[in-house]
Scaffold this motif. Structure first.
Motif, PDB file in Angstrom:
ATOM      1  N   ARG A 276       0.709  -1.226   0.128  1.00  0.00           N
ATOM      2  CA  ARG A 276       0.110   0.015   0.059  1.00  0.00           C
ATOM      3  C   ARG A 276       0.910   1.344  -0.050  1.00  0.00           C
ATOM      4  O   ARG A 276       0.302   2.025  -0.462  1.00  0.00           O
ATOM      5  N   GLU A 277       2.086   1.306   0.674  1.00  0.00           N
ATOM      6  CA  GLU A 277       2.982   2.528   0.661  1.00  0.00           C
ATOM      7  C   GLU A 277       4.161   2.025  -0.496  1.00  0.00           C
ATOM      8  O   GLU A 277       5.021   3.071   0.182  1.00  0.00           O
TER       9      GLU A 277
ATOM     10  N   GLU B 101       1.371  -0.799  -7.637  1.00  0.00           N
ATOM     11  CA  GLU B 101       0.116  -0.771  -7.344  1.00  0.00           C
ATOM     12  C   GLU B 101      -0.707  -2.058  -8.007  1.00  0.00           C
ATOM     13  O   GLU B 101      -1.487  -2.567  -7.399  1.00  0.00           O
TER      14      GLU B 101
ATOM     15  N   THR C  47      -6.957   2.540  -2.332  1.00  0.00           N
ATOM     16  CA  THR C  47      -5.759   3.383  -2.484  1.00  0.00           C
ATOM     17  C   THR C  47      -4.773   3.182  -3.482  1.00  0.00           C
ATOM     18  O   THR C  47      -4.601   4.117  -4.262  1.00  0.00           O
TER      19      THR C  47
ATOM     20  N   ARG D 158      -4.014   7.886 -10.869  1.00  0.00           N
ATOM     21  CA  ARG D 158      -3.307   9.092 -10.931  1.00  0.00           C
ATOM     22  C   ARG D 158      -2.055   9.055 -11.705  1.00  0.00           C
ATOM     23  O   ARG D 158      -1.652  10.110 -12.438  1.00  0.00           O
ATOM     24  N   SER D 159      -1.331   8.066 -11.480  1.00  0.00           N
ATOM     25  CA  SER D 159       0.173   7.810 -12.320  1.00  0.00           C
ATOM     26  C   SER D 159      -0.038   8.018 -13.837  1.00  0.00           C
ATOM     27  O   SER D 159       0.630   8.437 -14.399  1.00  0.00           O
TER      28      SER D 159
ATOM     29  N   ASP E 251      -6.757   4.150  -6.789  1.00  0.00           N
ATOM     30  CA  ASP E 251      -6.741   5.498  -7.071  1.00  0.00           C
ATOM     31  C   ASP E 251      -5.405   6.079  -7.425  1.00  0.00           C
ATOM     32  O   ASP E 251      -5.368   6.705  -8.574  1.00  0.00           O
ATOM     33  N   ARG E 252      -4.167   5.379  -6.895  1.00  0.00           N
ATOM     34  CA  ARG E 252      -2.854   5.726  -7.140  1.00  0.00           C
ATOM     35  C   ARG E 252      -2.591   5.440  -8.693  1.00  0.00           C
ATOM     36  O   ARG E 252      -1.703   6.358  -9.154  1.00  0.00           O
TER      37      ARG E 252
ATOM     38  N   PRO F 156       4.978   2.892  -4.012  1.00  0.00           N
ATOM     39  CA  PRO F 156       4.549   3.669  -5.191  1.00  0.00           C
ATOM     40  C   PRO F 156       5.085   2.641  -6.459  1.00  0.00           C
ATOM     41  O   PRO F 156       6.516   2.543  -6.194  1.00  0.00           O
TER      42      PRO F 156
END
Length: 483
Positions: free
Chosen positions: A95-96, A101, A134, A141-142, A137-138, A98
Motif C-alpha cells: 500500500r505504501e 499498484e 488507495t 493518478r499515475s 486510485d494511485r 509507489p
C-alpha cells in the motif's frame, strides 16, 4: 469483491502464483534459452501445474496458454484462511510502495478470496478494501500524469492487469487534459464497514474528487451527484482526525456545499442560503497554518468557489428606487433568461435606464450604488465557481452595462467582485481571484469607471491606499478574498 475474483477462485484448488516483477517471461520449456510465449506483468495470476528445475509449470488463464516461469518471479499462494494474515501483512507493505499498484491489487484480491466472510465484514476487511481503493486510485493518478514513454507502457499494462480483477477505470477530460479515474467501488464498501475515521476520510475524499466528475453529465444529473457527494462527506467523523486530514475534509465540504448553493438557486430549490452558509462555515474552520504544501491549491480553490456563491447566504430584497438614485430589478426573459433592469423614480421597469438579459444567475442582493448615483455594481454568476462583476455606468445621459470577468482565462474557477467605491465617482475597488489553464492569480485593483482600465493593483489590499481608506465594510466582513 467475490464477483471480481473468478480467475482466483478457479485457481484456488490448484495453487496460485502471482507475478511479482514486470516483464517476467513465460517460456515454452524450463530453460532461459527457451522461446518466449508471453511477457508478464506484476499482479498477473497464474495456475501452478508443477515444478521443473527452478521453473514453475503454469497455466495463464488470461492468455489461455501454458508455459514455464521462473519461480523467483512469482509468489505462490494456496488462498486459504490460514494464509490470510500473511497476505494482509504483504498488502500493508505494498500500500505504501509507489509503482507496485497492480501487484498490491492482486494481493488484495488474493486476501479477499482467502479471508473468511466474517473477517471481511470487520476491521481487517475494511483495511484491505481501503488499501485496494488507495492502490487503484494511485494507479489512476499515475496513468493520468503522463509518464515518460517507457513508463507509460508499463502503466498501461498495470491498468489492464487491475482490470482483470474487476477494478474499473473511466477517462474524463479536465482542464484540457485526460484524467483516468478509479470508479471507487472499494471505497464505497469501506463506508459500509466498521472502518476507522481515517479510512472513512480517505474513502470520502477519493469518492468526491471534482476531477473525476463526468463533464458529459446533464445539469440535473450533476446536481444529484453533488448532493450524493455532500452526503458521503457527512459520513466522516472528523473528531480525532489529524489536523491536516480534518482540514482536507472541510475544504472538500466547502467546495461541494458552495456548488450546491449555486445549483439550488439555479434550479429555484429551497436551501440555497443554508448551503452557502455551510460552505462559509466549513472554510472558516480551516487553519491555513495546519495545511500541508500539497493542500494549498485545494485551499485556494475552495475559497474561490465559496466566495463565488457566497451571495446565496444573503436574503434577496426587492430593489426600490429612492429619488434619483438608481436601483436594480430582475425580470424573467426568454426561457432560462434573467433580465437586469436599472430603474429610478422616473424610469420604471417598462422604461428602464438600462436593460441586459443573461442566462447566468443574477444576485440582486449584491447591488451597490456609489455615492454619486452614477454607477452600480452587481454580482452575476454564469457557472459554479465563476462569478463576474457587472458595472452599470452613467455615460452622459445614457447608461452602459459592462462585464469584468475574474481573469482573461478559459473559465475554471474565479470571481471578480466589488470591494468599494472611491469618492468622486471616478473609480471602483475590485478584488479578483482565478484559477485556470494551470495558472493562479489573486489581485486587488483600482479600476477607472470611465475606461474600466486597471489603474493600480497589488497582491495585498493593504498595499493600496484606496483599499485602506475606501474598502466597503460589508465586503470586508463577508468576502473571503482577504484571508
Amino acid at each position: 469483491m467475490p464477483a471480481t475474483l473468478v480467475a482466483l477462485a478457479a485457481a484456488a484448488a490448484l495453487n496460485t502464483a502471482i507475478v511479482t516483477t514486470d516483464r517476467a517471461v513465460l517460456r515454452a520449456s524450463p530453460r532461459d534459452s527457451a522461446p518466449q510465449q508471453a511477457q508478464l506483468w506484476q499482479g498477473e495470476v497464474l495456475e501452478v501445474r508443477g515444478e521443473r528445475l527452478d521453473f514453475l509449470q503454469v497455466w495463464d488463464p488470461a492468455r489461455e496458454r501454458g508455459g514455464y516461469v521462473k519461480a523467483t518471479q512469482v509468489r505462490r499462494s494456496a488462498l486459504t484462511a490460514a494464509e490470510a494474515p500473511e497476505l494482509l501483512a504483504v498488502l500493508r507493505f505494498l500500500r505504501e510502495a509507489p509503482g507496485a499498484e497492480s501487484l498490491g491489487i492482486a494481493v488484495a484480491a488474493a486476501y479477499l478470496q482467502a479471508a473468511p466472510a466474517e473477517t471481511l465484514r470487520g476491521a481487517d476487511g475494511a483495511e484491505a478494501l481501503d488499501a485496494l481503493g488507495t492502490l487503484a486510485d494511485r494507479l489512476a493518478r499515475s496513468a493520468s500524469e503522463g509518464a515518460a514513454a517507457g513508463r507509460q507502457a508499463t502503466l498501461t499494462a498495470h491498468l489492464e492487469v487491475a482490470g482483470r480483477y474487476g477494478v474499473k477505470f473511466a477517462s474524463h477530460e479536465h482542464d484540457g487534459r485526460m484524467r483516468i479515474c478509479y470508479d471507487g467501488d472499494a471505497f464505497r464498501r469501506v463506508l459500509t464497514l466498521p472502518a476507522t475515521p481515517q479510512q472513512k476520510a480517505n474513502a470520502a475524499l477519493a469518492l468526491t474528487q471534482p476531477e473525476c466528475i463526468d463533464p458529459a453529465l446533464q445539469p440535473l444529473q450533476r446536481h444529484e451527484l453533488n448532493a450524493w457527494r455532500a452526503e458521503v462527506l457527512e459520513r466522516v467523523d472528523t473528531t480525532g482526525l489529524p489536523a491536516h486530514v480534518k482540514h482536507r475534509v472541510a475544504l472538500r465540504r466547502a467546495a461541494v456545499w458552495s456548488t450546491l448553493a449555486y445549483e439550488r438557486a439555479r434550479l429555484a430549490e429551497t436551501g440555497s442560503g443554508a448551503a452557502a452558509e455551510r460552505a462559509l462555515g466549513e472554510l472558516a474552520s480551516v487553519r491555513p497554518g495546519e495545511l500541508t504544501d500539497d493542500d494549498q491549491a485545494a485551499y485556494h480553490d475552495a475559497a474561490i468557489r465559496v466566495n463565488a456563491s457566497r451571495w446565496a447566504a444573503v436574503p434577496a430584497v426587492p430593489g426600490v428606487a429612492a429619488g434619483t438614485r438608481p436601483a436594480v430589478l430582475t425580470r424573467p426573459g426568454q426561457p432560462g433568461e434573467t433580465c437586469v433592469l436599472l430603474v429610478d423614480a422616473k424610469h420604471d421597469a417598462a422604461n428602464p435606464l438600462a436593460r441586459r438579459c443573461t442566462y447566468a444567475l443574477v444576485w440582486p442582493q449584491s447591488a451597490s450604488v456609489n455615492r454619486e448615483g452614477t454607477a452600480v455594481a452587481l454580482a452575476v454568476q454564469p457557472m459554479e465557481g465563476w462569478r463576474e462583476l457587472w458595472l452599470l455606468r452613467q455615460q452622459g445621459r445614457q447608461w452602459a452595462i459592462d462585464v469584468l470577468p475574474p481573469a482573461s482565462l478559459q473559465p475554471g474557477a474565479g470571481y471578480a467582485e466589488f470591494a468599494g467605491w472611491v469618492p468622486g465617482g471616478q473609480q471602483v475597488l475590485v478584488a479578483r481571484e482565478a484559477r485556470g489553464e494551470g495558472k493562479y492569480r489573486r489581485s486587488y485593483e483600482v479600476v477607472s469607471l470611465a475606461s474600466l482600465a486597471t489603474q493600480r493593483q497589488a497582491g495585498e489590499p493593504g498595499a493600496l491606499g484606496p483599499f485602506q481608506r475606501w474598502q466597503d465594510a460589508e465586503w470586508k466582513r463577508m468576502s473571503v478574498a482577504v484571508r
